[in-house]
Design a protein around this motif. Structure first.
Motif, PDB file in Angstrom:
ATOM      1  N   THR A   8     -10.888 -15.548  21.723  1.00 49.23           N
ATOM      2  CA  THR A   8     -10.010 -16.719  21.662  1.00 49.23           C
ATOM      3  C   THR A   8     -10.775 -17.991  21.993  1.00 49.23           C
ATOM      4  OG1 THR A   8      -8.060 -15.410  22.235  1.00 49.23           O
ATOM      5  CG2 THR A   8      -7.941 -17.780  22.641  1.00 49.23           C
ATOM      6  N   ARG A   9     -11.608 -17.929  23.011  1.00 49.66           N
ATOM      7  CA  ARG A   9     -12.414 -19.089  23.384  1.00 49.66           C
ATOM      8  C   ARG A   9     -13.432 -19.417  22.287  1.00 49.66           C
ATOM      9  NH1 ARG A   9     -12.742 -20.763  28.992  1.00 49.66           N
ATOM     10  NH2 ARG A   9     -11.041 -19.792  30.161  1.00 49.66           N
ATOM     11  N   ALA A  10     -14.016 -18.395  21.692  1.00 51.05           N
ATOM     12  CA  ALA A  10     -14.984 -18.630  20.620  1.00 51.05           C
ATOM     13  C   ALA A  10     -14.310 -19.290  19.418  1.00 51.05           C
ATOM     14  CB  ALA A  10     -15.644 -17.323  20.209  1.00 51.05           C
ATOM     15  N   GLU A  11     -13.138 -18.832  19.063  1.00 56.45           N
ATOM     16  CA  GLU A  11     -12.409 -19.428  17.939  1.00 56.45           C
ATOM     17  C   GLU A  11     -12.051 -20.880  18.241  1.00 56.45           C
ATOM     18  OE1 GLU A  11      -9.103 -16.868  17.333  1.00 56.45           O
ATOM     19  OE2 GLU A  11     -10.329 -15.203  16.575  1.00 56.45           O
ATOM     20  N   PHE A  12     -11.625 -21.127  19.484  1.00 54.96           N
ATOM     21  CA  PHE A  12     -11.289 -22.496  19.871  1.00 54.96           C
ATOM     22  C   PHE A  12     -12.536 -23.377  19.809  1.00 54.96           C
ATOM     23  CE2 PHE A  12     -10.673 -25.997  22.807  1.00 54.96           C
ATOM     24  CZ  PHE A  12      -9.396 -26.437  22.492  1.00 54.96           C
ATOM     25  N   ALA A  13     -13.656 -22.867  20.319  1.00 49.45           N
ATOM     26  CA  ALA A  13     -14.895 -23.649  20.318  1.00 49.45           C
ATOM     27  C   ALA A  13     -15.331 -23.969  18.897  1.00 49.45           C
ATOM     28  CB  ALA A  13     -15.993 -22.889  21.056  1.00 49.45           C
ATOM     29  N   GLY A  14     -15.193 -23.000  17.994  1.00 45.13           N
ATOM     30  CA  GLY A  14     -15.572 -23.244  16.613  1.00 45.13           C
ATOM     31  C   GLY A  14     -14.705 -24.295  15.951  1.00 45.13           C
ATOM     32  N   THR A  15     -13.400 -24.205  16.155  1.00 46.13           N
ATOM     33  CA  THR A  15     -12.488 -25.197  15.598  1.00 46.13           C
ATOM     34  C   THR A  15     -12.763 -26.574  16.171  1.00 46.13           C
ATOM     35  OG1 THR A  15     -10.771 -23.529  15.260  1.00 46.13           O
ATOM     36  CG2 THR A  15     -10.060 -25.826  15.335  1.00 46.13           C
ATOM     37  N   LEU A  16     -13.015 -26.629  17.476  1.00 44.13           N
ATOM     38  CA  LEU A  16     -13.290 -27.906  18.130  1.00 44.13           C
ATOM     39  C   LEU A  16     -14.613 -28.499  17.643  1.00 44.13           C
ATOM     40  CD1 LEU A  16     -12.582 -30.069  20.167  1.00 44.13           C
ATOM     41  CD2 LEU A  16     -13.515 -28.601  21.979  1.00 44.13           C
ATOM     42  N   ALA A  17     -15.624 -27.655  17.457  1.00 46.54           N
ATOM     43  CA  ALA A  17     -16.905 -28.154  16.943  1.00 46.54           C
ATOM     44  C   ALA A  17     -16.715 -28.779  15.560  1.00 46.54           C
ATOM     45  CB  ALA A  17     -17.926 -27.024  16.887  1.00 46.54           C
ATOM     46  N   ARG A  18     -15.861 -28.175  14.744  1.00 43.40           N
ATOM     47  CA  ARG A  18     -15.592 -28.739  13.412  1.00 43.40           C
ATOM     48  C   ARG A  18     -14.899 -30.101  13.503  1.00 43.40           C
ATOM     49  NH1 ARG A  18     -16.251 -26.216   8.694  1.00 43.40           N
ATOM     50  NH2 ARG A  18     -16.581 -23.952   8.607  1.00 43.40           N
ATOM     51  N   THR A  19     -13.883 -30.221  14.341  1.00 45.74           N
ATOM     52  CA  THR A  19     -13.175 -31.505  14.431  1.00 45.74           C
ATOM     53  C   THR A  19     -14.072 -32.576  15.045  1.00 45.74           C
ATOM     54  OG1 THR A  19     -12.163 -30.969  16.583  1.00 45.74           O
ATOM     55  CG2 THR A  19     -10.933 -30.370  14.587  1.00 45.74           C
ATOM     56  N   ALA A  20     -14.887 -32.178  16.017  1.00 49.11           N
ATOM     57  CA  ALA A  20     -15.835 -33.123  16.605  1.00 49.11           C
ATOM     58  C   ALA A  20     -16.866 -33.551  15.569  1.00 49.11           C
ATOM     59  CB  ALA A  20     -16.523 -32.497  17.811  1.00 49.11           C
ATOM     60  N   GLY A  21     -17.337 -32.598  14.777  1.00 44.30           N
ATOM     61  CA  GLY A  21     -18.299 -32.917  13.730  1.00 44.30           C
ATOM     62  C   GLY A  21     -17.712 -33.824  12.665  1.00 44.30           C
ATOM     63  N   ALA A  22     -16.444 -33.620  12.345  1.00 44.56           N
ATOM     64  CA  ALA A  22     -15.777 -34.484  11.363  1.00 44.56           C
ATOM     65  C   ALA A  22     -15.693 -35.920  11.865  1.00 44.56           C
ATOM     66  CB  ALA A  22     -14.389 -33.939  11.054  1.00 44.56           C
ATOM     67  N   LEU A  23     -15.425 -36.086  13.168  1.00 45.25           N
ATOM     68  CA  LEU A  23     -15.401 -37.420  13.749  1.00 45.25           C
ATOM     69  C   LEU A  23     -16.794 -38.042  13.710  1.00 45.25           C
ATOM     70  CD1 LEU A  23     -14.104 -39.752  15.293  1.00 45.25           C
ATOM     71  CD2 LEU A  23     -14.411 -38.422  17.412  1.00 45.25           C
ATOM     72  N   ALA A  24     -17.800 -37.281  14.105  1.00 46.96           N
ATOM     73  CA  ALA A  24     -19.172 -37.791  14.081  1.00 46.96           C
ATOM     74  C   ALA A  24     -19.591 -38.178  12.665  1.00 46.96           C
ATOM     75  CB  ALA A  24     -20.125 -36.741  14.645  1.00 46.96           C
ATOM     76  N   GLN A  25     -19.172 -37.380  11.700  1.00 44.33           N
ATOM     77  CA  GLN A  25     -19.527 -37.658  10.313  1.00 44.33           C
ATOM     78  C   GLN A  25     -18.946 -38.988   9.837  1.00 44.33           C
ATOM     79  OE1 GLN A  25     -21.739 -36.311   8.515  1.00 44.33           O
ATOM     80  NE2 GLN A  25     -21.045 -35.553   6.523  1.00 44.33           N
ATOM     81  N   ARG A  26     -17.789 -39.366  10.327  1.00 37.13           N
ATOM     82  CA  ARG A  26     -17.194 -40.656   9.954  1.00 37.13           C
ATOM     83  C   ARG A  26     -18.085 -41.816  10.421  1.00 37.13           C
ATOM     84  NH1 ARG A  26     -11.239 -41.496  11.665  1.00 37.13           N
ATOM     85  NH2 ARG A  26     -11.494 -43.212  10.169  1.00 37.13           N
ATOM     86  N   TYR A  27     -18.651 -41.672  11.613  1.00 39.74           N
ATOM     87  CA  TYR A  27     -19.600 -42.678  12.082  1.00 39.74           C
ATOM     88  C   TYR A  27     -20.876 -42.637  11.231  1.00 39.74           C
ATOM     89  CZ  TYR A  27     -16.919 -43.607  16.362  1.00 39.74           C
ATOM     90  OH  TYR A  27     -15.948 -43.986  17.250  1.00 39.74           O
ATOM     91  N   PHE A  28     -21.375 -41.438  10.977  1.00 36.71           N
ATOM     92  CA  PHE A  28     -22.623 -41.282  10.235  1.00 36.71           C
ATOM     93  C   PHE A  28     -22.525 -41.906   8.846  1.00 36.71           C
ATOM     94  CE2 PHE A  28     -25.490 -38.776   7.475  1.00 36.71           C
ATOM     95  CZ  PHE A  28     -26.689 -38.939   8.163  1.00 36.71           C
ATOM     96  N   LEU A  29     -21.378 -41.744   8.193  1.00 41.26           N
ATOM     97  CA  LEU A  29     -21.192 -42.257   6.837  1.00 41.26           C
ATOM     98  C   LEU A  29     -20.782 -43.724   6.805  1.00 41.26           C
ATOM     99  CD1 LEU A  29     -19.342 -39.210   5.224  1.00 41.26           C
ATOM    100  CD2 LEU A  29     -21.773 -39.818   5.031  1.00 41.26           C
ATOM    101  N   GLY A  30     -20.606 -44.332   7.964  1.00 39.23           N
ATOM    102  CA  GLY A  30     -20.277 -45.745   8.026  1.00 39.23           C
ATOM    103  C   GLY A  30     -18.808 -46.057   7.929  1.00 39.23           C
TER     104      GLY A  30
END
Length: 268
Positions: A8-30
């Motif tokens: 359960t924790r691993a699944e949560f961490a994976g989902t959270l890493a994706r949403t965090a990465g999506a936010l970071a990508q918005r900055y990266f792409l300007g």
């Protein structure tokens, strides 16, 4: 903790890493503006994006696991028997230069044992997730370290930042090249470790890594069948330590070369 709780924790961490990465990508792409500043050392940068992504991760973890502590690169924190270790953007130097080699790294450590690791690479939409005793996967497919059996055939990642001793770094790089290996440093330690777990790099070495850079990747490598040196060092998790990991058949040879070309005590 049961295997179900760990999954359960691993699944949560994976989902959270994706949403965090999506936010970071918005900055990266300007899509979102961000400023960059130095942390005080050469080529050591932090941006508004790093802080925003870490807040996103911290808020989600605090809401889901309020009893756990959090140790993050940008905001610090505490180490407890149940601690999440977070690097919101590993490879910030690449990130701020528009280079597509960076990631989000999230690890969960229980009673000093690495238990969950999640690393997300938004540029390739690759999610690496593992849990202790449950294996490691990339986008759902099982991962295994490489079957490389000789340094002559190996692709080694050797990390370097300016706090490391340059003479020692260059001596080891020379020894690896003389020993037949190819050596690369794409510049994001957590992602390099994920790529060892995925069998893309055959080994990795860096004389010191912070826990937020190393913890998730080391868990992935162990769960993918690789060998890793003891981590962290004697000073404990918050202090980090030396990182060596490799495919089993070349681990001893890589350890020999590191030991022969370094100034710190032998790996154990």
């Amino acid at each position: 903790m049961t295997a179900y709780d760990l999954r359960t924790r691993a699944e949560f961490a994976g989902t959270l890493a994706r949403t965090a990465g999506a936010l970071a990508q918005r900055y990266f792409l300007g899509e979102l503006a961000f400023a960059v500043e130095s942390k005080g050392e050469r080529q050591d940068w932090v941006s508004v994006a790093d802080h925003a992504v870490e807040r996103h991760v911290r808020d989600a973890l605090a809401a889901r696991f309020p009893e756990d502590s959090i140790l993050g690169e940008e905001s610090g924190g505490a180490v407890s028997d149940r601690v999440w270790v977070v690097d919101p953007i590993d490879g910030t130097l690449n990130f701020v230069h528009g280079m597509r080699y960076w990631c989000v790294s999230i690890a969960y450590i229980q009673c000093g044992e690495r238990s969950v690791g999640a690393i997300y690479d938004p540029s390739l939409d690759e999610l690496f997730v593992g849990a202790a005793g449950e294996g490691a996967r990339c986008n759902g497919a099982p991962m295994r370290v490489s079957a490389c059996a000789s340094l002559d055939d190996a692709l080694i990642s050797q990390g370097y930042v300016h706090r490391h001793d340059l003479e020692t770094h260059l001596a080891l790089r020379g020894a690896l090249l003389a020993g037949g290996a190819a050596v690369k440093d794409p510049g994001a330690g957590a992602l390099m470790l994920a790529h060892v777990a995925a069998g893309r790099f055959d080994g990795f070495y860096e004389p010191h890594m912070h826990p937020w850079d190393a913890s998730a990747g080391l868990l992935l490598i162990e769960e993918a069948g690789g060998r890793v040196a003891r981590y962290p060092g004697a000073s404990g998790l918050a202090a980090g330590g030396e990182v060596l990991a490799a495919a089993p058949a070349i681990y001893d040879r890589l350890t020999e070369l590191v030991t022969a070309n370094r100034k710190t005590p032998d790996l154990r």
